[in-house]
Design a protein around this motif. Structure first.
Motif, short mmCIF file in Angstrom:
data_model
loop_
_atom_site.label_atom_id
_atom_site.label_comp_id
_atom_site.label_asym_id
_atom_site.label_seq_id
_atom_site.Cartn_x
_atom_site.Cartn_y
_atom_site.Cartn_z
N ILE A 1 38.99 -14.56 10.46
CA ILE A 1 39.18 -16.02 10.35
C ILE A 1 38.04 -16.65 9.57
O ILE A 1 38.25 -17.50 8.69
N SER A 2 36.81 -16.22 9.86
CA SER A 2 35.65 -16.82 9.18
C SER A 2 35.58 -16.41 7.71
O SER A 2 35.02 -17.14 6.88
N ALA A 3 36.17 -15.25 7.37
CA ALA A 3 36.10 -14.77 5.98
C ALA A 3 37.22 -15.33 5.12
O ALA A 3 37.19 -15.18 3.89
N LYS A 4 38.17 -15.99 5.73
CA LYS A 4 39.34 -16.48 4.97
C LYS A 4 38.91 -17.57 3.99
O LYS A 4 38.27 -18.55 4.36
N GLY A 5 39.29 -17.36 2.73
CA GLY A 5 39.04 -18.37 1.71
C GLY A 5 37.61 -18.45 1.22
O GLY A 5 37.27 -19.38 0.48
N THR A 6 36.75 -17.54 1.63
CA THR A 6 35.35 -17.60 1.19
C THR A 6 35.05 -16.52 0.15
O THR A 6 35.62 -15.44 0.19
N ASP A 7 34.14 -16.88 -0.78
CA ASP A 7 33.64 -15.92 -1.77
C ASP A 7 32.16 -15.64 -1.52
O ASP A 7 31.52 -14.96 -2.34
N GLY B 1 27.25 -13.21 1.41
CA GLY B 1 26.56 -13.05 2.69
C GLY B 1 27.52 -13.02 3.85
O GLY B 1 27.44 -12.15 4.73
N LYS B 2 28.50 -13.93 3.85
CA LYS B 2 29.50 -13.96 4.92
C LYS B 2 30.38 -12.72 4.89
O LYS B 2 30.72 -12.16 5.93
N LEU B 3 30.73 -12.30 3.69
CA LEU B 3 31.58 -11.11 3.57
C LEU B 3 30.84 -9.85 4.02
O LEU B 3 31.43 -8.95 4.63
N ASP B 4 29.53 -9.80 3.75
CA ASP B 4 28.73 -8.65 4.19
C ASP B 4 28.62 -8.61 5.71
O ASP B 4 28.69 -7.54 6.33
N VAL B 5 28.43 -9.80 6.33
CA VAL B 5 28.37 -9.87 7.80
C VAL B 5 29.70 -9.43 8.39
O VAL B 5 29.75 -8.67 9.38
N ALA B 6 30.79 -9.90 7.78
CA ALA B 6 32.13 -9.52 8.27
C ALA B 6 32.32 -8.01 8.13
O ALA B 6 32.83 -7.36 9.05
N HIS B 7 31.89 -7.45 7.02
CA HIS B 7 32.05 -6.01 6.79
C HIS B 7 31.28 -5.21 7.84
O HIS B 7 31.79 -4.20 8.37
N MET C 1 45.06 0.37 10.91
CA MET C 1 45.44 -0.05 9.56
C MET C 1 44.77 -1.37 9.21
O MET C 1 44.23 -1.53 8.10
N ALA C 2 44.81 -2.32 10.13
CA ALA C 2 44.20 -3.63 9.88
C ALA C 2 42.70 -3.50 9.61
O ALA C 2 42.17 -4.13 8.68
N THR C 3 42.03 -2.68 10.40
CA THR C 3 40.58 -2.56 10.27
C THR C 3 40.18 -1.82 9.00
O THR C 3 39.19 -2.16 8.34
N VAL C 4 40.94 -0.80 8.64
CA VAL C 4 40.65 -0.07 7.40
C VAL C 4 40.89 -0.98 6.19
O VAL C 4 40.09 -0.98 5.23
N ILE C 5 41.93 -1.79 6.24
CA ILE C 5 42.17 -2.76 5.16
C ILE C 5 40.99 -3.71 5.06
O ILE C 5 40.47 -3.99 3.96
N ALA C 6 40.55 -4.24 6.21
CA ALA C 6 39.44 -5.19 6.21
C ALA C 6 38.15 -4.54 5.73
O ALA C 6 37.36 -5.15 4.99
N THR C 7 37.92 -3.29 6.13
CA THR C 7 36.68 -2.61 5.77
C THR C 7 36.64 -2.22 4.30
O THR C 7 35.60 -2.36 3.63
N GLU C 8 37.76 -1.73 3.79
CA GLU C 8 37.77 -1.15 2.45
C GLU C 8 38.26 -2.11 1.35
O GLU C 8 37.89 -1.93 0.17
N LEU C 9 39.06 -3.10 1.70
CA LEU C 9 39.73 -3.89 0.66
C LEU C 9 39.37 -5.37 0.69
O LEU C 9 40.05 -6.20 0.06
N MET C 10 38.31 -5.73 1.40
CA MET C 10 37.85 -7.13 1.42
C MET C 10 36.40 -7.21 0.94
O MET C 10 35.58 -7.93 1.49
N LYS C 11 36.11 -6.49 -0.11
CA LYS C 11 34.75 -6.45 -0.63
C LYS C 11 34.49 -7.63 -1.57
O LYS C 11 35.41 -8.14 -2.22
N PRO C 12 33.22 -8.06 -1.67
CA PRO C 12 32.89 -9.24 -2.49
C PRO C 12 33.29 -9.11 -3.95
O PRO C 12 33.61 -10.11 -4.61
N GLU C 13 33.29 -7.86 -4.48
CA GLU C 13 33.57 -7.70 -5.91
C GLU C 13 35.04 -7.89 -6.26
O GLU C 13 35.40 -7.97 -7.44
N LEU C 14 35.93 -7.92 -5.25
CA LEU C 14 37.34 -8.13 -5.55
C LEU C 14 37.60 -9.59 -5.93
O LEU C 14 36.83 -10.50 -5.58
#
Length: 348
Positions: A98-104, A107-113, A239-252
């Motif tokens: 929820i906190s990572a939604k819509g953010t680029d 720092g937030k994405l790294d904390v989420a990861h 599946m949800a966690t692997v998607i979040a871990t692998e496919l929500m990186k800042p460079e995307l």
């Protein structure tokens, strides 16, 4: 008329034999007074003994079932404790999604990861909980670690990396950072989903059996007293966690990352629903075991009452016989002492 003599030694030996028999009988009566049942059931009951034997056999069977129920109860309790930890991991990941939604914000994405990786590890550890040296979520394969750890070099991580590389090669060797929203959707739905929700799950992600442990909790009732990591809830969460871990990186790109985030949230909610259902099923099993134990306790009381009716002695009658026997033994002692004093020498 002919006279013959009787040896006082013969009389003395006869009295001694009678005394020994009386002492043995007194020991039996004392045992019956203490235990409340016949000392020699077979002799006392005769053909009725078979009823007593059958009732005792049934009593032993019920006690064995009760012992098995105790193990099942502890296994179910351990499963509930593990599921509580697993639900906590789901909630923590949900917050970060929820906190990572819509953010680029990197720092937030790294904390989420970091949270995704930590909670995935915690979830896996809970899913691999052991009780009495058995894995509670392995189904009938209770001696096998059910859920594969996700990390560098693990079969699950290798499977994901291989699937990603294959997809990238099929799409012109597109880099992950260049994924479009459509490519992300295609990869999740057509490549990842079969890995988690299809046949790709068994052996790579989970070593558990889909068949759960069956336990006879009463003479007429058999239920499942375990669960396994092949359930939809566990698959959806992984599946949800692997998607979040692998496919929500800042460079995307934002579009591709939001597509991945939406998919992760969708599968996470389904995973949470499935895990709650697992807890409910285990709770039902706990309730049925408890009810079965109550029924067994009542049956044991009833059988014990029947056994006592068959084997029980009348305490009043037994007490009277014991008192009479004690009196008889005392008289025997007195007579024996007097006989031993008989001697012609005393009269010469």
């Amino acid at each position: 008329m002919k006279t013959s003599f009787v040896s006082n030694l013969a009389v003395q030996n006869a009295m001694r034999l009678t005394l020994q028999q009386s002492q043995l009988e007194m020991m039996k009566l004392q045992q019956e007074m203490t235990s409340g049942v016949w000392a020699d059931t077979g002799t006392a009951l005769g053909s009725t003994t078979s009823r007593s034997v059958n009732l005792k056999a049934e009593l032993d069977r019920l006690k064995n079932i009760k012992d098995t129920n105790s193990l099942a109860t502890q296994r179910l309790s351990a499963s509930q404790g593990a599921l509580s930890t697993m639900r906590t991991s789901v909630e923590e990941i949900r917050k970060q999604l929820i906190s990572a939604k819509g953010t680029d914000d990197k720092g937030k994405l790294d904390v989420a990861h970091t949270t995704f990786v930590t909670q995935l590890s915690a979830f896996t550890a809970a899913a691999n909980t052991q009780f009495n040296n058995e894995y509670v979520f392995a189904g009938v394969n209770s001696d096998v670690r059910p859920l594969t750890d996700y990390g560098p070099g693990s079969p699950a991580k290798v499977a994901f990396d291989t699937a990603l590389s294959t997809f990238q090669a099929a799409n012109g060797n597109v880099a992950l950072k260049d994924f479009t929203s459509a490519q992300m959707t295609d990869f999740i739905n057509n490549t990842l989903q079969p890995m988690f929700l299809g046949s790709g799950w068994d052996g790579t992600w989970s070593q558990a059996s889909s068949d759960n442990i069956q336990t006879r909790i009463s003479p007429n009732e058999v239920i499942e007293t375990s669960s396994n990591t092949n359930t939809t809830g566990v698959r959806q969460f992984m599946m949800a966690t692997v998607i979040a871990t692998e496919l929500m990186k800042p460079e995307l790109s934002t579009a591709a990352r939001d597509t991945a985030l939406t998919a992760a949230q969708d599968h996470l909610e389904k995973g949470l629903t499935g895990i709650i259902q697992m807890g409910a099923q285990i709770g039902v099993a706990e309730g049925r075991v408890k009810a079965a134990n109550t029924s067994i306790d009542n049956q044991v009381k009833l059988i014990n009452t029947h056994i006592l009716d068959i084997e029980g002695v009348d305490p009043t009658e037994t007490s009277s016989r014991l008192t009479a026997l004690k009196t008889q033994i005392e008289i025997s002692y007195t007579l024996t002492a007097r006989i031993q004093e008989l001697s012609l020498i005393n009269y010469l």
